[in-house]
Design an enzyme around this catalytic site. Structure first.
Site, short mmCIF file in Angstrom:
data_model
loop_
_atom_site.label_atom_id
_atom_site.label_comp_id
_atom_site.label_asym_id
_atom_site.label_seq_id
_atom_site.Cartn_x
_atom_site.Cartn_y
_atom_site.Cartn_z
N ASP A 1 -37.14 -29.71 -27.30
CA ASP A 1 -38.77 -30.26 -27.60
C ASP A 1 -39.22 -30.81 -26.53
OD1 ASP A 1 -40.69 -30.63 -29.74
OD2 ASP A 1 -39.96 -32.84 -29.46
N ASP B 1 -42.90 -32.88 -26.59
CA ASP B 1 -43.60 -34.48 -26.81
C ASP B 1 -42.69 -35.35 -27.35
OD1 ASP B 1 -45.53 -36.42 -26.81
OD2 ASP B 1 -46.54 -35.50 -28.28
#
Length: 307
Positions: free
Chosen positions: A26, A28
């Protein structure tokens, strides 16, 4: 108590990295916060690839294209190409074209990037943007209820839409009264974490339309398995030699569980170790899917295992 949620020591981290060919990250909260990379994240990603590991970047953000994410990654110092990015915008278009075999057009609640991905796949769409002004009439509810619908629309796709209105909610609901109309959502994240607080995410729009239409959207993004299926088809990755690294239990870690992957929670983003422990101690098998295999304070904790 569910197994897992083990802190990665250096020896254990070395074992895990030796057992995988591919790492899914992932972005952010894992690799960066806002416009600043997490300390050590750039070095980790670049060193993993220098040592022959395949790295992919997964995002539920439907407002940015692969190209845009590739540019941001490179600007922050990461070695990355657009084809390493898998987001909900291109995957939604692929699903409609290849899996759903859509015939007709899409009523789109979403922005320019999502519209562009649909058009790249040759899919016509309407609804994106601020929308037309209402014409004078006996009253707004009567106007919305009587507005003609496009008979070519065969799907409703919901992504992040800063121009979401009650009128769009009405229109989407009316299209979905046809049981043959496909109902698709890019993701169901209810909160977009931002510095200084958060704002409502796509999931809030999806829930409104689900409630109004009495239907459930098919979700493309995490925790769905579809993005991994796209990666398997496009890059031939082996799930048994793949690990998912994320900061959210309900998206990143749950997707890893749904796909049969080992998972690593990093504590630099949304979810906390206390939340993971609470799921672990629960008697609910569904909550056990939210328990990561391992956790680290930061992705930088993986770096020493690469020396």
């Amino acid at each position: 108590m569910a197994a897992g949620c083990v802190q990665l020591s250096r020896p254990l981290c070395s074992q895990i990295l030796a057992s995988v060919d591919t790492l899914l990250f992932d972005c952010d909260g894992v690799l960066w916060r806002g416009e600043s990379p997490i300390p050590g994240a750039v070095q980790l990603i670049n060193r993993l690839q220098e040592q022959g590991k395949r790295v992919f970047f997964l995002t539920n953000n439907s407002t940015k294209s692969r190209q845009m994410y590739g540019e941001k990654l490179r600007a922050l110092g990461f070695q990355a190409r657009p084809e390493q990015v898998f987001g909900t915008a291109p995957c939604s278009a692929l699903y409609l074209r290849q899996e759903a075999r859509l015939r007709g057009s899409v009523y789109l609640i979403g922005g320019a990037t999502l519209r562009g991905e649909l058009q790249t796949q040759g899919i016509a769409c309407s609804g994106s943007g601020p929308g037309p002004e209402l014409t004078p009439g006996p009253g707004p509810t009567q106007v919305w209820a009587a507005e003609p619908l496009d008979p070519a629309v065969g799907a409703v796709l919901v992504g992040f839409d800063e121009h979401f209105t009650y009128m769009k909610l009405c229109r989407a609901t009316r299209y979905l009264q046809n049981p043959a109309c496909i109902f698709l959502a890019t993701n169901t994240d209810t909160l977009l974490p931002l510095e200084g607080g958060g704002v409502p995410g796509t999931g809030c729009l999806v829930k409104a339309i689900e409630a109004a239409s009495n239907r459930t959207a098919h979700v493309i993004g995490k925790p769905s398995t579809f993005m991994l299926e796209c990666m398997v088809k496009e890059h031939g990755i082996n799930p048994s030699r793949t690990v998912m690294v994320g900061d959210r239990l309900d998206t990143d870690i749950l997707m890893g569980s749904n796909c049969g992957l080992r998972t690593i929670l990093t504590l630099t983003g949304v979810s906390t170790l206390e939340e993971a422990r609470a799921h672990q101690e629960s008697n609910s098998p569904d909550r056990h899917k939210l328990v990561p295999s391992f956790y680290v304070e930061s992705v930088a904790d993986l770096l020493p295992a690469l020396d």
